[in-house]
Write a protein that holds these residues in place. Structure first.
Motif, mmCIF file in Angstrom:
data_model
loop_
_atom_site.group_PDB
_atom_site.id
_atom_site.type_symbol
_atom_site.label_atom_id
_atom_site.label_comp_id
_atom_site.label_asym_id
_atom_site.label_seq_id
_atom_site.Cartn_x
_atom_site.Cartn_y
_atom_site.Cartn_z
ATOM 1 N N ALA A 129 0.823 -1.208 0.000
ATOM 2 C CA ALA A 129 0.000 0.000 0.000
ATOM 3 C C ALA A 129 0.859 1.261 0.000
ATOM 4 O O ALA A 129 0.545 2.246 -0.686
ATOM 5 N N VAL A 130 1.954 1.247 0.762
ATOM 6 C CA VAL A 130 2.850 2.408 0.811
ATOM 7 C C VAL A 130 3.514 2.621 -0.547
ATOM 8 O O VAL A 130 3.678 3.765 -1.001
ATOM 9 N N LEU A 131 3.888 1.546 -1.223
ATOM 10 C CA LEU A 131 4.463 1.671 -2.567
ATOM 11 C C LEU A 131 3.467 2.312 -3.527
ATOM 12 O O LEU A 131 3.838 3.172 -4.346
ATOM 13 N N THR A 132 2.215 1.888 -3.435
ATOM 14 C CA THR A 132 1.174 2.505 -4.266
ATOM 15 C C THR A 132 1.039 3.989 -3.956
ATOM 16 O O THR A 132 0.920 4.820 -4.873
ATOM 17 N N LEU A 133 1.078 4.348 -2.672
ATOM 18 C CA LEU A 133 0.981 5.752 -2.275
ATOM 19 C C LEU A 133 2.154 6.564 -2.825
ATOM 20 O O LEU A 133 1.969 7.664 -3.368
ATOM 21 N N ILE A 134 3.358 6.017 -2.705
ATOM 22 C CA ILE A 134 4.550 6.731 -3.174
ATOM 23 C C ILE A 134 4.497 6.940 -4.690
ATOM 24 O O ILE A 134 4.765 8.044 -5.195
ATOM 25 N N ILE A 135 4.135 5.895 -5.424
ATOM 26 C CA ILE A 135 4.064 6.001 -6.882
ATOM 27 C C ILE A 135 2.977 6.988 -7.295
ATOM 28 O O ILE A 135 3.160 7.788 -8.227
ATOM 29 N N GLY A 137 -8.218 11.777 2.390
ATOM 30 C CA GLY A 137 -8.458 10.771 1.358
ATOM 31 C C GLY A 137 -7.187 10.250 0.712
ATOM 32 O O GLY A 137 -7.142 9.099 0.269
ATOM 33 N N ILE A 138 -6.155 11.076 0.654
ATOM 34 C CA ILE A 138 -4.876 10.635 0.082
ATOM 35 C C ILE A 138 -4.343 9.426 0.837
ATOM 36 O O ILE A 138 -3.804 8.483 0.249
ATOM 37 N N PHE A 139 -4.529 9.422 2.157
ATOM 38 C CA PHE A 139 -3.966 8.359 2.992
ATOM 39 C C PHE A 139 -4.960 7.230 3.274
ATOM 40 O O PHE A 139 -4.548 6.101 3.529
ATOM 41 N N THR A 140 -6.248 7.545 3.238
ATOM 42 C CA THR A 140 -7.227 6.480 3.482
ATOM 43 C C THR A 140 -7.315 5.502 2.316
ATOM 44 O O THR A 140 -7.662 4.335 2.512
ATOM 45 N N LYS A 141 -6.991 5.961 1.109
ATOM 46 C CA LYS A 141 -7.038 5.057 -0.042
ATOM 47 C C LYS A 141 -6.027 3.918 0.092
ATOM 48 O O LYS A 141 -6.401 2.738 -0.001
ATOM 49 N N PRO A 142 -4.728 4.186 0.299
ATOM 50 C CA PRO A 142 -3.801 3.063 0.502
ATOM 51 C C PRO A 142 -4.085 2.294 1.788
ATOM 52 O O PRO A 142 -3.842 1.081 1.858
ATOM 53 N N PHE A 143 -4.612 2.977 2.807
ATOM 54 C CA PHE A 143 -4.966 2.282 4.052
ATOM 55 C C PHE A 143 -6.039 1.236 3.787
ATOM 56 O O PHE A 143 -5.977 0.114 4.316
ATOM 57 N N SER A 144 -7.021 1.595 2.962
ATOM 58 C CA SER A 144 -8.072 0.625 2.624
ATOM 59 C C SER A 144 -7.508 -0.548 1.831
ATOM 60 O O SER A 144 -7.946 -1.691 1.992
ATOM 61 N N LEU A 145 -6.524 -0.286 0.956
ATOM 62 C CA LEU A 145 -5.865 -1.372 0.228
ATOM 63 C C LEU A 145 -5.203 -2.342 1.198
ATOM 64 O O LEU A 145 -5.304 -3.562 1.057
ATOM 65 N N MET A 146 -4.499 -1.788 2.170
ATOM 66 C CA MET A 146 -3.786 -2.602 3.159
ATOM 67 C C MET A 146 -4.749 -3.473 3.960
ATOM 68 O O MET A 146 -4.560 -4.687 4.081
ATOM 69 N N ILE A 147 -5.805 -2.864 4.500
ATOM 70 C CA ILE A 147 -6.732 -3.581 5.369
ATOM 71 C C ILE A 147 -7.555 -4.590 4.580
ATOM 72 O O ILE A 147 -7.804 -5.707 5.050
ATOM 73 N N ARG A 148 -7.990 -4.236 3.375
ATOM 74 C CA ARG A 148 -8.829 -5.136 2.582
ATOM 75 C C ARG A 148 -8.112 -6.449 2.290
ATOM 76 O O ARG A 148 -8.671 -7.531 2.504
#
Length: 354
Positions: A215-221, A255-266
């Motif tokens: 998820a962090v990689l997705t956020l960084i990219i 929302g910038i951070f909740t999007k990758p957070f949802s990827l991680m938790i899902r």
């Protein structure tokens, strides 16, 4: 009907009992299903494969620990692991395991760099992917312009699907630069989801540390690819009255951070939940202390296990799809500007006027 579906799971998952000691099943009151389930879905310093009447088949992994003032310690986890047996913690070189956490016997700080079960599984899946896709690339070079053969014929339609239906549709003309990451994420998650369903395997994709890194990689990219229109939409959302802009800015930044957070938790929650449900059904055999309940529990378990095969692919696809959508939103050009200079809404050049 559901109750009749899971008997075979005991045979399919018989190795799942592997991590339970042979003697522990006999001790009716000593069996703790919660402890057994947590042990299976968690990480460990040894890899337990199978338990038989002749003993346990376990791979002891290397312990690598650094302690300030005492230096580096490297040895086999066999020296401090109790395997699957009850008993006091074993100590070696001033170190011991406390609920799979490496601690010092004198209370000093320990930096654990050990090769655990999940790390070994990560290395194994990485090697597997390198071997498979090296073969696919080699086949593509040899069969260029011809119909794919062998392993290439299996993976090429999947790669084309990710390219055409995921990357192109969600990212647009700039999709090519993101294809290596999208394909890596998709196959890494899919492979590890499937490997996690095999008896005695590690729960790698159900480890929240692994899903967090993805998820962090997705956020960084996403942030590294973002353009001025992306940030303008966050700090000056079009169509929002000025008095509401401060609230919308907070919402958009969150929302910038909740999007990758949802990827991680899902990903973490879906994969872990599947393992827990299957192991819970298996535990019923030991809770009721009778193999007579095996047909019922295994029917349910088999149904969930087969369902997990679909979930393994579905979660890999969802993670990749949402990643491409987030990246697409970051690289998307302003529609009004595109229309003014004569481009179509999808970012492609218009056809010549008839």
């Amino acid at each position: 009907m559901k109750r009749l579906l899971s008997i075979l799971l005991c045979f399919v998952s018989l190795s799942v009992f592997a991590n339970e000691p042979a003697g522990e099943g006999a001790k009716a009151e000593g069996f703790n299903p919660g402890e057994m389930i947590l042990h299976h879905i968690g990480d460990s310093h040894e890899w337990h494969w199978l338990a038989t009447d002749n003993g346990n088949f376990t791979t002891y992994l290397p312990i690598i620990a650094y302690r300030p003032g005492k230096g580096l310690s490297v040895f086999s986890s066999k020296h401090i692991s109790n395997g699957e047996s009850e008993g006091p913690a074993k100590e070696y070189d001033g170190l011991k395991l406390d609920h799979e956490k490496l601690v010092s016997t004198d209370g000093s700080k320990v930096y654990d760099f050990s090769i655990t079960k999940n790390i070994a599984a990560l290395i194994g899946s990485a090697v597997l992917m390198l071997v498979i896709f090296t073969a696919v690339a080699s086949g593509y070079r040899k069969n260029h312009g011809r119909a794919p053969k062998g392993i290439q014929s299996f993976f090429e339609p999947i790669i084309v699907f990710i390219r055409d239906e995921v990357a192109k549709k969600n990212i647009g003309p700039k999709y090519e630069r993101y294809m290596p990451y999208l394909l890596t994420v998709f196959f890494f998650i899919w492979f590890n989801n499937l490997l996690g369903l095999t008896p005695g395997a590690a729960n790698l994709s159900g480890n929240i540390a692994v899903t967090m890194v993805l998820a962090v990689l997705t956020l960084i990219i996403t942030l590294a690819s973002s353009n001025k229109y992306y940030w303008a939409h966050i700090f000056a959302t079009p169509g929002v009255p000025k008095p509401l802009l401060p609230i919308m800015i907070i919402v958009e930044v969150i929302g910038i951070f909740t999007k990758p957070f949802s990827l991680m938790i899902r990903l973490f929650a879906n994969i872990t939940a599947g393992h827990i449900v299957v192991l819970s059904f298996i535990s019923l055999v030991f809770i009721f202390k009778s193999w007579a309940v095996a047909p019922v529990t295994l029917a349910f378990g088999l149904f969930i296990n087969v369902l997990e095969l679909l979930v393994a692919l579905l979660q890999a696809f969802i993670f990749t799809l949402l990643t491409s959508m987030y990246i697409g939103g970051a690289v998307e050009e302003h529609h009004d500007a595109d229309l003014q200079i004569g481009y179509n809404e999808d970012g492609t050049a218009p056809h010549a006027a008839h």
